[in-house]
Design an enzyme around this catalytic site. Structure first.
Site, PDB file in Angstrom:
ATOM      1  N   LYS A  49       0.850  -1.203   0.000  1.00  0.00           N
ATOM      2  CA  LYS A  49       0.000   0.000   0.000  1.00  0.00           C
ATOM      3  C   LYS A  49       0.888   1.256   0.000  1.00  0.00           C
ATOM      4  CE  LYS A  49      -0.351  -0.181   5.051  1.00  0.00           C
ATOM      5  NZ  LYS A  49      -1.189  -0.641   6.165  1.00  0.00           N
ATOM      6  N   ARG A 150     -10.483   0.164  14.554  1.00  0.00           N
ATOM      7  CA  ARG A 150     -10.470   0.750  13.213  1.00  0.00           C
ATOM      8  C   ARG A 150     -11.464  -0.081  12.421  1.00  0.00           C
ATOM      9  NH1 ARG A 150      -4.686   1.470  10.164  1.00  0.00           N
ATOM     10  NH2 ARG A 150      -5.045  -0.713   9.724  1.00  0.00           N
ATOM     11  N   TYR A 279      15.372  30.915   5.312  1.00  0.00           N
ATOM     12  CA  TYR A 279      14.201  31.642   5.824  1.00  0.00           C
ATOM     13  C   TYR A 279      14.288  31.817   7.343  1.00  0.00           C
ATOM     14  CZ  TYR A 279      11.943  30.685   1.344  1.00  0.00           C
ATOM     15  OH  TYR A 279      11.637  30.613   0.021  1.00  0.00           O
ATOM     16  N   MET A 327      11.371  24.326   0.570  1.00  0.00           N
ATOM     17  CA  MET A 327      10.505  23.401  -0.163  1.00  0.00           C
ATOM     18  C   MET A 327      11.304  22.470  -1.082  1.00  0.00           C
ATOM     19  SD  MET A 327       7.193  24.261  -2.539  1.00  0.00           S
ATOM     20  CE  MET A 327       6.206  25.029  -1.262  1.00  0.00           C
TER      21      MET A 327
HETATM   22  C1  PLP Z   1      -0.434  -1.643   6.807  1.00  0.00           C
HETATM   23  C2  PLP Z   1      -1.009  -2.917   7.311  1.00  0.00           C
HETATM   24  C3  PLP Z   1      -0.194  -4.035   7.554  1.00  0.00           C
HETATM   25  C4  PLP Z   1       1.331  -3.977   7.477  1.00  0.00           C
HETATM   26  O1  PLP Z   1       1.848  -3.381   8.649  1.00  0.00           O
HETATM   27  P1  PLP Z   1       3.421  -3.346   8.943  1.00  0.00           P
HETATM   28  O2  PLP Z   1       3.500  -2.942  10.370  1.00  0.00           O
HETATM   29  O3  PLP Z   1       4.014  -2.324   8.042  1.00  0.00           O
HETATM   30  O4  PLP Z   1       3.942  -4.718   8.693  1.00  0.00           O
HETATM   31  C5  PLP Z   1      -0.807  -5.227   7.898  1.00  0.00           C
HETATM   32  N1  PLP Z   1      -2.154  -5.308   8.016  1.00  0.00           N
HETATM   33  C6  PLP Z   1      -2.964  -4.254   7.818  1.00  0.00           C
HETATM   34  C7  PLP Z   1      -4.438  -4.423   7.967  1.00  0.00           C
HETATM   35  C8  PLP Z   1      -2.429  -3.028   7.467  1.00  0.00           C
HETATM   36  O5  PLP Z   1      -3.235  -1.974   7.289  1.00  0.00           O
END
Ligand code: PLP
Length: 398
Positions: A49, A150, A279, A327
């Site tokens: 992801k 969640r 800055y 930036m």
């Molecule tokens: C992002 C995520 C993971 C991976 O987590 P890591 O700590 O990076 O290994 C696993 N399961 C879910 C549901 C996630 O959202």
């Protein structure tokens, strides 16, 4: 914005002001390290992801699959489509919320696999698929909330949830899963409570002969913390990128950082004592200072909060970053480094000579976590895949 593929004359390594190097040899090594601690019956899901935590999803997914990962995990439907459009066919779980019929149609079309978290969503999904011509059954994954608060259906009602989804047309339950809130914590109390809840839900389902074919619970930290959490699959993100979720989890596997971040010195000059830099003049030179301007800034993913605290590596030396990070550029004090030229490479994250600076170092200084540092690197930085030999220890263990 033009992609680097559209501007081949600007070959990144040669002309770029800044870039990210992705060492595929390290990625393969890390995947194999995890495979090495898993029983043959446990599959490895490479979590890709957020553009593979900033590493580039397609290259990472392809390499992780070659190295032994069986599944891919993404957060959103477009992330899954990106993999499919690149020709990647491995089973891919969309872990984030999928609610609209449009997203559900895309899931079916691209053969992605959704996470379902409530009966109503399952019903809408089933109805949507019923409306499609020649719909094949879609594998779905039911998520229960065991204490993360969640996404997920209440763990105590897991049986009702499975019972509701099972008879729905076009849906085939492939797995039941949950996510841990504190697996990287030294104190295992909450993780154990979540595990007990997961086990209780599983036992209930088994008694009623409703157990889904596969179960999974572990992220990187849990995969390292306790083999009892491995089940049929582990969902590993951070670990395949070569980072440890916490210092106490370092002993089980040898992980090698996959990402290095580099930039070029674009301007060198000497400024007199008393010169205010950048800055707000938040740095003032207390002596004649040789100053290097570097072509990377907070828009690329260098946290501005590290202004005046960041250290970088230049030709085997450490250099202090001075003044506010801007930036697109930042400044270094390079008075002590001989023979520098404009165009020389600065390593912000990675190895240079005897020095190593990693996302954990930045995370500590910026009061955040390495996950956020990694996925903070923006697309303005080209990702360049490389095959760098690993240090001897990694090779010996791998
Ligand atoms: C992002 C995520 C993971 C991976 O987590 P890591 O700590 O990076 O290994 C696993 N399961 C879910 C549901 C996630 O959202």
């Amino acid at each position: 914005m033009l992609s680097w593929e559209q501007t081949p004359s600007l070959e990144p390594m040669r002309c770029c002001r800044a870039w990210v190097e992705i060492n595929l040899a390290a990625l393969r090594h890390n995947v194999q390290q995890f495979k090495g601690i898993l029983p043959a019956s446990t599959q490895l899901m490479a979590v890709v992801k957020a553009d593979a935590y900033g590493h580039g999803a397609v290259a990472v997914a392809q390499t992780a699959l070659q190295a032994g990962a069986a599944w891919l995990g993404v957060a959103t439907v477009p992330e899954g489509i990106e993999l499919r459009a690149a020709g990647i066919q491995a089973p891919t779980l969309v872990m984030g919320a999928v609610n609209s019929p449009e997203e559900m149609q895309a899931i079916a079309h691209w053969r992605l696999q959704p996470t379902l978290v409530k009966p109503k969503q399952a019903l809408v999904f089933s109805d949507t698929l019923s409306g499609l011509a020649a719909a094949r059954p879609v594998d779905v994954h039911l998520k229960i909330d065991t204490g993360m608060a969640r996404l997920g259906f209440p763990w105590a009602e897991a049986t009702d949830f499975v019972q509701f989804v099972q008879p729905l047309p076009h849906l085939k339950i492939d797995s039941l899963y949950s996510h841990l809130a504190t697996a990287d914590d030294l104190d295992p109390t909450i993780m154990q409570l979540q595990h007990q809840r997961f086990t209780a839900a599983v036992d209930n389902l088994r008694r009623q002969q409703l157990l889904p074919p596969r179960l999974h619970l572990a992220n990187t930290a849990a995969a390292l913390a306790d083999p009892a959490l491995h089940y049929d699959q582990v969902r590993v993100g951070l670990g395949i990128y070569g980072l440890y979720p916490a210092p106490h989890l370092r002993h089980r596997v040898d992980l090698q950082p996959v990402m290095e971040v580099k930039a070029r010195i674009t301007h060198l000059k000497e400024v007199p004592a008393g010169t205010g830099v950048s800055y707000g003049h938040r740095y003032r030179c207390d002596r004649t200072t040789r100053l290097a301007v570097v072509g990377i800034g907070y828009a690329d993913g260098v946290p501005r909060i590290l202004s005046n605290r960041l250290q970088v590596m230049v030709k085997g030396h450490l250099a202090q970053q001075i003044g506010t990070i801007t930036m697109d550029q930042l400044m270094l004090d390079v008075t002590h480094i001989p023979d520098l030229q404009e165009g020389d490479i600065v390593t912000l994250l990675g190895r240079d000579g005897r020095y190593t600076i990693g996302p954990d170092d930045w995370a500590t200084m910026a009061n955040t976590i390495s996950w956020e540092i990694l996925c903070g690197f923006k697309h303005r930085l080209p990702r360049i895949t490389v095959e760098q030999p690993l240090p001897a220890r990694a090779v010996a263990q791998g």
